[in-house]
Every structure is written in structure tokens, then in C-alpha cells.
Design a protein around this motif. Structure first.
Motif, PDB file in Angstrom:
ATOM      1  N   GLY A 294       0.966  -4.173 -14.169  1.00 50.20           N
ATOM      2  CA  GLY A 294       0.617  -4.816 -15.429  1.00 50.20           C
ATOM      3  C   GLY A 294       0.896  -3.869 -16.580  1.00 50.20           C
ATOM      4  N   ASP A 295      -0.142  -3.479 -17.318  1.00 54.08           N
ATOM      5  CA  ASP A 295       0.005  -2.522 -18.413  1.00 54.08           C
ATOM      6  C   ASP A 295      -0.588  -1.151 -18.069  1.00 54.08           C
ATOM      7  N   THR A 296      -1.023  -0.983 -16.830  1.00 47.90           N
ATOM      8  CA  THR A 296      -1.706   0.248 -16.437  1.00 47.90           C
ATOM      9  C   THR A 296      -0.786   1.167 -15.640  1.00 47.90           C
ATOM     10  N   VAL A 297      -0.675   2.418 -16.097  1.00 47.52           N
ATOM     11  CA  VAL A 297       0.112   3.430 -15.402  1.00 47.52           C
ATOM     12  C   VAL A 297      -0.843   4.421 -14.733  1.00 47.52           C
ATOM     13  N   THR A 298      -0.622   4.675 -13.448  1.00 50.45           N
ATOM     14  CA  THR A 298      -1.445   5.604 -12.693  1.00 50.45           C
ATOM     15  C   THR A 298      -0.555   6.676 -12.081  1.00 50.45           C
ATOM     16  N   ALA A 299      -0.922   7.939 -12.260  1.00 49.99           N
ATOM     17  CA  ALA A 299      -0.182   9.052 -11.659  1.00 49.99           C
ATOM     18  C   ALA A 299      -0.787   9.349 -10.292  1.00 49.99           C
ATOM     19  N   LEU A 300       0.007   9.178  -9.250  1.00 52.90           N
ATOM     20  CA  LEU A 300      -0.454   9.432  -7.888  1.00 52.90           C
ATOM     21  C   LEU A 300       0.062  10.793  -7.427  1.00 52.90           C
ATOM     22  N   LYS A 301      -0.827  11.651  -7.010  1.00 51.16           N
ATOM     23  CA  LYS A 301      -0.451  12.965  -6.490  1.00 51.16           C
ATOM     24  C   LYS A 301      -0.430  12.932  -4.974  1.00 51.16           C
ATOM     25  N   ALA A 302       0.120  13.980  -4.370  1.00 53.15           N
ATOM     26  CA  ALA A 302       0.216  14.051  -2.915  1.00 53.15           C
ATOM     27  C   ALA A 302      -1.159  13.843  -2.289  1.00 53.15           C
TER      28      ALA A 302
ATOM     29  N   ASP B 236      -2.710  10.892  -2.425  1.00 55.55           N
ATOM     30  CA  ASP B 236      -3.291   9.693  -3.036  1.00 55.55           C
ATOM     31  C   ASP B 236      -2.736   8.421  -2.395  1.00 55.55           C
ATOM     32  N   TRP B 237      -3.558   7.377  -2.422  1.00 53.12           N
ATOM     33  CA  TRP B 237      -3.171   6.057  -1.960  1.00 53.12           C
ATOM     34  C   TRP B 237      -3.242   5.076  -3.134  1.00 53.12           C
ATOM     35  N   HIS B 238      -2.468   3.981  -3.034  1.00 57.91           N
ATOM     36  CA  HIS B 238      -2.488   2.975  -4.096  1.00 57.91           C
ATOM     37  C   HIS B 238      -2.235   1.603  -3.486  1.00 57.91           C
ATOM     38  N   VAL B 239      -3.080   0.627  -3.850  1.00 57.15           N
ATOM     39  CA  VAL B 239      -2.949  -0.739  -3.346  1.00 57.15           C
ATOM     40  C   VAL B 239      -2.437  -1.634  -4.467  1.00 57.15           C
ATOM     41  N   ARG B 240      -1.380  -2.397  -4.181  1.00 56.37           N
ATOM     42  CA  ARG B 240      -0.806  -3.317  -5.173  1.00 56.37           C
ATOM     43  C   ARG B 240      -0.812  -4.737  -4.607  1.00 56.37           C
ATOM     44  N   PRO B 241      -1.737  -5.566  -5.068  1.00 56.10           N
ATOM     45  CA  PRO B 241      -1.797  -6.952  -4.583  1.00 56.10           C
ATOM     46  C   PRO B 241      -0.604  -7.763  -5.083  1.00 56.10           C
ATOM     47  N   HIS B 242      -0.317  -8.831  -4.392  1.00 59.70           N
ATOM     48  CA  HIS B 242       0.788  -9.701  -4.792  1.00 59.70           C
ATOM     49  C   HIS B 242       0.457 -10.398  -6.116  1.00 59.70           C
ATOM     50  N   GLY B 243       1.510 -10.852  -6.792  1.00 61.16           N
ATOM     51  CA  GLY B 243       1.332 -11.600  -8.030  1.00 61.16           C
ATOM     52  C   GLY B 243       1.238 -10.752  -9.281  1.00 61.16           C
TER      53      GLY B 243
ATOM     54  N   VAL C 172       0.863  -1.171   0.000  1.00 60.73           N
ATOM     55  CA  VAL C 172       0.000   0.000   0.000  1.00 60.73           C
ATOM     56  C   VAL C 172       0.906   1.229   0.000  1.00 60.73           C
ATOM     57  N   MET C 173       0.726   2.102  -0.976  1.00 63.69           N
ATOM     58  CA  MET C 173       1.553   3.303  -1.090  1.00 63.69           C
ATOM     59  C   MET C 173       0.723   4.554  -0.864  1.00 63.69           C
ATOM     60  N   ARG C 174       1.300   5.523  -0.167  1.00 58.75           N
ATOM     61  CA  ARG C 174       0.699   6.850  -0.038  1.00 58.75           C
ATOM     62  C   ARG C 174       1.736   7.885  -0.437  1.00 58.75           C
ATOM     63  N   VAL C 175       1.375   8.759  -1.362  1.00 57.18           N
ATOM     64  CA  VAL C 175       2.282   9.824  -1.793  1.00 57.18           C
ATOM     65  C   VAL C 175       2.140  11.000  -0.843  1.00 57.18           C
ATOM     66  N   VAL C 176       3.250  11.435  -0.300  1.00 58.92           N
ATOM     67  CA  VAL C 176       3.271  12.546   0.663  1.00 58.92           C
ATOM     68  C   VAL C 176       3.573  13.863  -0.035  1.00 58.92           C
ATOM     69  N   GLU C 177       4.537  13.837  -0.944  1.00 62.58           N
ATOM     70  CA  GLU C 177       4.933  15.034  -1.682  1.00 62.58           C
ATOM     71  C   GLU C 177       5.156  14.676  -3.147  1.00 62.58           C
ATOM     72  N   GLY C 178       4.822  15.589  -4.043  1.00 63.63           N
ATOM     73  CA  GLY C 178       5.085  15.396  -5.460  1.00 63.63           C
ATOM     74  C   GLY C 178       4.119  14.433  -6.130  1.00 63.63           C
ATOM     75  N   THR C 179       4.573  13.869  -7.249  1.00 64.25           N
ATOM     76  CA  THR C 179       3.771  12.931  -8.040  1.00 64.25           C
ATOM     77  C   THR C 179       4.590  11.686  -8.327  1.00 64.25           C
TER      78      THR C 179
END
Length: 217
Positions: A119-127, A129-136, A106-113
């Protein structure tokens, strides 16, 4: 070619998470991973001051001397989770594309982007934002902007901070022998470490990302 790409990927992993101001050995408060009692439900209060990086029992720590480094150790949470801060310079590439067989992130961006690939999907996370990355799933992240970025990476299902610390011990061991990670012994030790933590790397996917976003390693 594949062997060369793998060496580049391993070098990038070391550069990203351990930087040039590595605290390789030292002393101070230590907490043994073996002492974790997962049956104990109550947790002890732990204060981690800003800018500090809690060390392993033998004093091994990692960081770039700025912000990258361990924060909440697995033994603080009875093995439930651990996390670190990751500082990315402008246009800095992250780790080589890889997957974890067990670890969820689980990632949370504190500063910046921060750009994240899954997989094939790119997501821009801004300060904020949270992001969940499952295993596999094959994934990586990077900073494509002209400003630095700071994020928190939280690890579930595995004491992943110990992976980085074990890598440090391998580097110390090789250095004392005058060897590098690219040596036969270095490759053997590193491959065993990746297998232990269920990590599979895909270095051939790295160069196109670096080229497309103008990243530096």
C-alpha cells in the motif's frame, strides 16, 4: 505512456526473476504438478542442495546463476505451499508494484536489508526478519543498500513457481519465432498469463520508487 510503462514493468519482471543466466530447457528429475494429490496427508522427504534449482517436468527452470530460483516446489508439499530464493544486487529494484487476487506471501530476509512496500507503507526488513503480505494488496520490494541481499519468498494458496516457469515457456516460444515480449503475440500471451494467476500490475507506481531510492533495473 501507460503502454510504455507496462513494457518496462514486464521487462523488469523478467530481469529480476530470470536474470542473464537462465536455464531455459534441460533434463533431470522432474515432478508433475498434475500428479499432486492434495488428499494425501503424508509428505515425502525431499533434499534440495544449496545452489540447486529444481526443474519443472519439461526441464524448464529459472534463476540468475547466483541464488535466485525455485526451491520448494508445490508438488513436494501436496500443493500447500512453494517457495524460491531471491538474490538482489546492491541498489536493485524488485518487481513492479502489483497485487495477487489469491496468493499470500511470506518473506524472510537471509542476508542484507530488503525494503518492502505494501500500500503506502514501506518497511525495512533486516536479516532474520519475516514479513507477511496478504493477497489483494499492492506491493513490491527492493534493495536500497550498497550491499547485496538474499531473501526467501514463500507462496501460499497458489503454485506460483509455475507462473515463472510458464513465463519461461512463453519466452522460449517467442524466441523461436524471432519475437519479443513487446510484440503483439508476446503481449497477448503475457496478459493471459497474468489473468490466469490473478495478477494485476501497477507500473505507473514504479518510476517514483526507482527515483527516490536510486535503484537500477
Amino acid at each position: 505512456m501507460q503502454h510504455s510503462s507496462r513494457r518496462i514493468a514486464l521487462g523488469q519482471m523478467a530481469a529480476l526473476f530470470f536474470g542473464s543466466s537462465i536455464v531455459m530447457e534441460g533434463c533431470g528429475p522432474s515432478h508433475s504438478k498434475d500428479s499432486i494429490d492434495k488428499t494425501e496427508k503424508s509428505l515425502k522427504t525431499v533434499h534440495i542442495p544449496s545452489g540447486s534449482f529444481p526443474k519443472a517436468p519439461d526441464g524448464v527452470s529459472f534463476g540468475d546463476g547466483v541464488k535466485t530460483g525455485a526451491k520448494v516446489r508445490s508438488e513436494y508439499t501436496n500443493g500447500q505451499l512453494c517457495c524460491q530464493e531471491i538474490y538482489l544486487k546492491a541498489k536493485q529494484a524488485g518487481p513492479p508494484p502489483h497485487l495477487h487476487k489469491e496468493l499470500d506471501e511470506v518473506m524472510r530476509v537471509v542476508e542484507g536489508t530488503v525494503h518492502v512496500l505494501v500500500g503506502d507503507t514501506v518497511t525495512a526488513l533486516k536479516a532474520g526478519d519475516w514479513h507477511v503480505r496478504p493477497h489483494g494488496l499492492v506491493h513490491t520490494f527492493w534493495n536500497a543498500s550498497d550491499q547485496p541481499a538474499l531473501c526467501i519468498d514463500l507462496y501460499l494458496n497458489q503454485d506460483f513457481l509455475s507462473f515463472f516457469e510458464e513465463f519461461m515457456r512463453i519466452m522460449n516460444q517467442l524466441q523461436k519465432k524471432g519475437l519479443t515480449l513487446e510484440s503483439n503475440e508476446g503481449q497477448k500471451l503475457n496478459n493471459a498469463l497474468l489473468a490466469k494467476y490473478g495478477i494485476e500490475m501497477f507500473p505507473e507506481q514504479f518510476p517514483p520508487i526507482i527515483a527516490k531510492y536510486g535503484l537500477t533495473m
